[in-house]
Design an enzyme around this catalytic site. Structure first.
Site, PDB file in Angstrom:
ATOM      1  N   HIS A   1       0.705  -1.007   0.126  1.00  0.00           N
ATOM      2  CA  HIS A   1      -0.009   0.283   0.060  1.00  0.00           C
ATOM      3  C   HIS A   1       0.728   1.266   0.050  1.00  0.00           C
ATOM      4  O   HIS A   1       2.109   1.093   0.233  1.00  0.00           O
ATOM      5  CB  HIS A   1      -0.825  -0.008   1.335  1.00  0.00           C
ATOM      6  CG  HIS A   1      -2.059  -0.848   1.232  1.00  0.00           C
ATOM      7  ND1 HIS A   1      -3.074  -0.789   1.929  1.00  0.00           N
ATOM      8  CD2 HIS A   1      -2.317  -1.806   0.058  1.00  0.00           C
ATOM      9  CE1 HIS A   1      -4.010  -1.588   1.597  1.00  0.00           C
ATOM     10  NE2 HIS A   1      -3.821  -2.377   0.546  1.00  0.00           N
TER      11      HIS A   1
ATOM     12  N   GLU B   1       1.369   3.751   2.023  1.00  0.00           N
ATOM     13  CA  GLU B   1       2.039   4.026   3.287  1.00  0.00           C
ATOM     14  C   GLU B   1       3.011   3.004   3.470  1.00  0.00           C
ATOM     15  O   GLU B   1       4.095   3.396   3.893  1.00  0.00           O
ATOM     16  CB  GLU B   1       0.855   3.870   4.354  1.00  0.00           C
ATOM     17  CG  GLU B   1      -0.203   4.893   4.212  1.00  0.00           C
ATOM     18  CD  GLU B   1      -1.430   4.342   3.434  1.00  0.00           C
ATOM     19  OE1 GLU B   1      -1.382   3.636   2.601  1.00  0.00           O
ATOM     20  OE2 GLU B   1      -2.579   4.854   3.811  1.00  0.00           O
TER      21      GLU B   1
ATOM     22  N   SER C   1      -7.534   7.851   3.416  1.00  0.00           N
ATOM     23  CA  SER C   1      -7.604   7.488   4.991  1.00  0.00           C
ATOM     24  C   SER C   1      -6.868   6.046   4.890  1.00  0.00           C
ATOM     25  O   SER C   1      -7.461   4.889   4.425  1.00  0.00           O
ATOM     26  CB  SER C   1      -8.918   7.222   5.311  1.00  0.00           C
ATOM     27  OG  SER C   1      -9.136   6.967   6.592  1.00  0.00           O
TER      28      SER C   1
ATOM     29  N   CYS D   1      -5.737   2.180   5.938  1.00  0.00           N
ATOM     30  CA  CYS D   1      -6.408   0.968   6.150  1.00  0.00           C
ATOM     31  C   CYS D   1      -5.881   0.515   7.602  1.00  0.00           C
ATOM     32  O   CYS D   1      -4.910   0.922   7.779  1.00  0.00           O
ATOM     33  CB  CYS D   1      -6.248  -0.069   5.069  1.00  0.00           C
ATOM     34  SG  CYS D   1      -4.558  -0.838   4.924  1.00  0.00           S
TER      35      CYS D   1
ATOM     36  N   CYS E   1      -1.942  -0.357   7.195  1.00  0.00           N
ATOM     37  CA  CYS E   1      -1.121   0.878   7.290  1.00  0.00           C
ATOM     38  C   CYS E   1      -1.289   1.603   8.645  1.00  0.00           C
ATOM     39  O   CYS E   1      -0.381   2.247   8.906  1.00  0.00           O
ATOM     40  CB  CYS E   1      -1.623   1.664   6.179  1.00  0.00           C
ATOM     41  SG  CYS E   1      -1.281   0.850   4.672  1.00  0.00           S
TER      42      CYS E   1
HETATM   43 CA    CA Z   1      -3.190   2.113  -0.748  1.00  0.00          CA
HETATM   44 ZN    ZN Z   2      -3.199   0.354   3.850  1.00  0.00          ZN
END
Ligand code: CA
Ligand code: ZN
Ligand code: CA
Ligand code: ZN
Lengths: 166, 166
Positions: free
Chosen positions: A68, A70, A95, A97, A100
């Protein structure tokens, strides 16, 4: 009209370096779109304004279920001591998940600046209740990147957030 | 002595494939030790016993702050649909940190089998309260791998869990 008693909206950037950090995250998201990937970007900066790392979602480009945006930014920053993380801000266009957000908690990152949370509301409440400062910008460019992508590739997006396609 | 009213201890392996899945995770941890890395291993299996992926912590070997064992196992499994994750078990030699627990929640993995949680208690409570089945084995081999490593390299271990060295 401005008045001294107007509360600061959570959409305002509150540190001088926030515009810079957020722009790096947004550029990462745009690079992800150009590559045909999920257009989410992220960047990790020290409070003093030094960029530690940046990245974007690599599900499509590398077949990665864990990169992802982040996580990619944290990975790009490489090994850092706890003291560095504890004086940093993570910028992300969407935002974060649970994975992350968990990474943010693991490293004690005290502050997260989020482009938008209309596409998805991640674990913002968990972050706040663990003492993380969460700023949501409501940035239309971030929203548009995601709504365009989801219109074209809903199945890739649902895969990215672990949801069965309807 | 066995009696029908004895509750099943949480330390028991409750599915036929658990011994196999846990052994893969333990072998990964031992491989991590051999490589000079943090000796934590993980494996993702379907409930039917098909290995989807396995890996071990790569902080030392690849300078990675995000390839914890569980993330490495998920990465090795590659892109999977939500339905696959929702019928899987994640095996890990150590109680999962917030990042790895967040990954479990992201993908809706319903069951986690943990080698030991004396070195670290991760986000087991969060997992349970979100409906994840958490089994802790109390395996001495996993504990010894970690206590030996931490004796030799405390600073690398603290870095891995985002804690300042004392
Ligand atoms: Ca992502
Ligand atoms: Zn994530
Ligand atoms: Ca680990
Ligand atoms: Zn972890």
């Amino acid at each position: 009209m401005f008045s001294p008693s107007t509360p600061t909206p959570t959409s305002s950037l509150s540190l001088p370096i926030d515009a810079q950090g957020f722009n790096v995250a947004l550029t990462e998201a745009q690079n992800g779109r150009t590559e045909g990937g999920i257009p989410i970007g992220s960047a990790l900066f020290t409070r003093a304004g030094v960029q530690l790392g940046a990245g974007h979602n690599m599900r499509v480009q590398r077949g990665s279920p864990t990169l992802h945006a982040e996580i990619a930014a944290l990975e790009a920053a490489g090994r850092q001591s706890a003291n560095v993380y504890r004086d940093s801000t993570l910028y992300t266009t969407l935002s974060p998940c649970s994975m992350c957000s968990g990474a943010i908690l693991l490293y004690g990152i005290p502050r997260v600046v989020i482009g938008e949370n209309t596409t998805l509301v991640g674990e913002e409440d968990l972050l706040r209740c663990r003492g993380v400062e969460v700023v949501v910008l409501g940035d239309a460019r971030c929203q548009n990147l995601m709504s365009d992508f989801i219109k074209e590739h809903p199945e890739i997006w649902y895969e990215d957030i672990g949801k069965p396609t309807a």
